[in-house]
Scaffold this active site. Sequence first.
Site, PDB file in Angstrom:
ATOM      1  N   ARG A  20       1.597  -5.019   6.268  1.00  0.00           N
ATOM      2  CA  ARG A  20       0.934  -3.979   5.466  1.00  0.00           C
ATOM      3  C   ARG A  20       1.783  -2.716   5.518  1.00  0.00           C
ATOM      4  NH1 ARG A  20      -5.281  -2.542   4.426  1.00  0.00           N
ATOM      5  NH2 ARG A  20      -4.904  -0.911   2.912  1.00  0.00           N
TER       6      ARG A  20
ATOM      7  N   ASP B  93       0.832  -1.199   0.000  1.00  0.00           N
ATOM      8  CA  ASP B  93       0.000   0.000   0.000  1.00  0.00           C
ATOM      9  C   ASP B  93       0.871   1.255   0.000  1.00  0.00           C
ATOM     10  OD1 ASP B  93      -2.285   1.474   0.004  1.00  0.00           O
ATOM     11  OD2 ASP B  93      -2.878   1.007   2.055  1.00  0.00           O
TER      12      ASP B  93
ATOM     13  N   GLU C 182       1.108 -13.621  12.512  1.00  0.00           N
ATOM     14  CA  GLU C 182       1.573 -12.393  13.154  1.00  0.00           C
ATOM     15  C   GLU C 182       1.312 -11.244  12.179  1.00  0.00           C
ATOM     16  OE1 GLU C 182       3.189 -12.031  16.230  1.00  0.00           O
ATOM     17  OE2 GLU C 182       2.572 -14.108  16.562  1.00  0.00           O
TER      18      GLU C 182
ATOM     19  N   ASN D 167     -10.631  -3.082  -6.368  1.00  0.00           N
ATOM     20  CA  ASN D 167      -9.807  -2.167  -7.171  1.00  0.00           C
ATOM     21  C   ASN D 167     -10.428  -1.830  -8.536  1.00  0.00           C
ATOM     22  OD1 ASN D 167      -6.561  -3.369  -5.991  1.00  0.00           O
ATOM     23  ND2 ASN D 167      -7.776  -1.627  -5.315  1.00  0.00           N
TER      24      ASN D 167
HETATM   25  C1  FPP Z   1      -1.703   0.313  -3.343  1.00  0.00           C
HETATM   26  O1  FPP Z   1      -1.319   1.621  -3.582  1.00  0.00           O
HETATM   27  C2  FPP Z   1      -1.268  -0.584  -4.379  1.00  0.00           C
HETATM   28  C3  FPP Z   1      -2.065  -1.196  -5.299  1.00  0.00           C
HETATM   29  C4  FPP Z   1      -3.524  -0.988  -5.382  1.00  0.00           C
HETATM   30  C5  FPP Z   1      -1.549  -2.084  -6.304  1.00  0.00           C
HETATM   31  C6  FPP Z   1      -0.293  -2.853  -6.002  1.00  0.00           C
HETATM   32  C7  FPP Z   1       0.274  -3.174  -7.296  1.00  0.00           C
HETATM   33  C8  FPP Z   1       1.581  -3.069  -7.637  1.00  0.00           C
HETATM   34  C9  FPP Z   1       2.687  -2.759  -6.733  1.00  0.00           C
HETATM   35  C10 FPP Z   1       1.883  -3.260  -9.076  1.00  0.00           C
HETATM   36  C11 FPP Z   1       2.309  -4.521  -9.606  1.00  0.00           C
HETATM   37  C12 FPP Z   1       2.176  -5.792  -8.862  1.00  0.00           C
HETATM   38  C13 FPP Z   1       2.860  -6.904  -9.214  1.00  0.00           C
HETATM   39  C14 FPP Z   1       2.639  -8.188  -8.503  1.00  0.00           C
HETATM   40  C15 FPP Z   1       3.863  -6.876 -10.298  1.00  0.00           C
HETATM   41  P1  FPP Z   1      -2.430   2.733  -3.629  1.00  0.00           P
HETATM   42  O2  FPP Z   1      -2.580   3.175  -5.043  1.00  0.00           O
HETATM   43  O3  FPP Z   1      -3.662   2.265  -2.954  1.00  0.00           O
HETATM   44  O4  FPP Z   1      -1.727   3.851  -2.787  1.00  0.00           O
HETATM   45  P2  FPP Z   1      -2.405   4.991  -1.933  1.00  0.00           P
HETATM   46  O5  FPP Z   1      -3.214   4.316  -0.859  1.00  0.00           O
HETATM   47  O6  FPP Z   1      -1.244   5.748  -1.395  1.00  0.00           O
HETATM   48  O7  FPP Z   1      -3.231   5.796  -2.888  1.00  0.00           O
END
Ligand code: FPP
Length: 229
Positions: free
Chosen positions: A177, A17, A196, A65
């Site tokens: 997280r 995150d 954990e 998402n």
């Molecule tokens: C949270 O950041 C992240 C995600 C919703 C997506 C996670 C995906 C990746 C890291 C990309 C690729 C994954 C792989 C396995 C190659 P956010 O956008 O919710 O951040 P914010 O809460 O700060 O807005």
Amino acid sequence: MAKSEPVSARHVAIIMDGNGRWAKKRHLPRALGHQRGVESVRRVVRGAREMGLEALTLYAFSTENWRRPEEEVSDLMSLMKRFILSDLDEFAAAGVRLKIIGDYKAFNARRRGTGQGAVARTAGNTGTTLAVALNYGSQDEIARAATKAAAKGPITPESIAAELDTADLPPLDLLIRTSGEVRLSNFLLWQAAYAEMMFTEVLWPDFTAEHLRQALEDFSTRDRRYGGR
Ligand code: FPP
């Protein structure tokens, strides 16, 4: 009971995150935050492999998402596809087994093809399993598992567990997280029963293999009781 000996984690899961906030802090587009997030994924997968983890489960795309703007959803999809295509040779050579959890049916045929091809190519690998959660929601997973279990016989915790997407992985030891949020967001609710938890302020694009190493070290000193004393 005597304090237990240090234990090594076998299975770690991460809610990645903070990509958006990382970009916002730098006045950069969100897409760049996700791009840097992929770099973190790469570092952490390499680290997990070097540290001998049996399984690493990453929350890449949740059932919620889809509600993000279409452009962001499509950015995330293409980043994941590019990551799989560019890193597949390395996985194959390093013994990483790729696995996808979640309701993968929701993706279009081309995307499913890329994922399934990569899963098939690494299926015989016996090193770290990298489980990528795509269109994953834990409540959905439990409902799907319970439906399958009910079709086979009585519903028990064991019969449901045997049908979860993660049934072939070791029990979840540690759930991390990033970005300072303290909630599970529908991720591995069943599997987290005795895991954990670690919550760190570090934003995902800043998370390194060293952060993972520290988390594993911290885990090894925790005294897990599983409800006993
Ligand atoms: C949270 O950041 C992240 C995600 C919703 C997506 C996670 C995906 C990746 C890291 C990309 C690729 C994954 C792989 C396995 C190659 P956010 O956008 O919710 O951040 P914010 O809460 O700060 O807005």
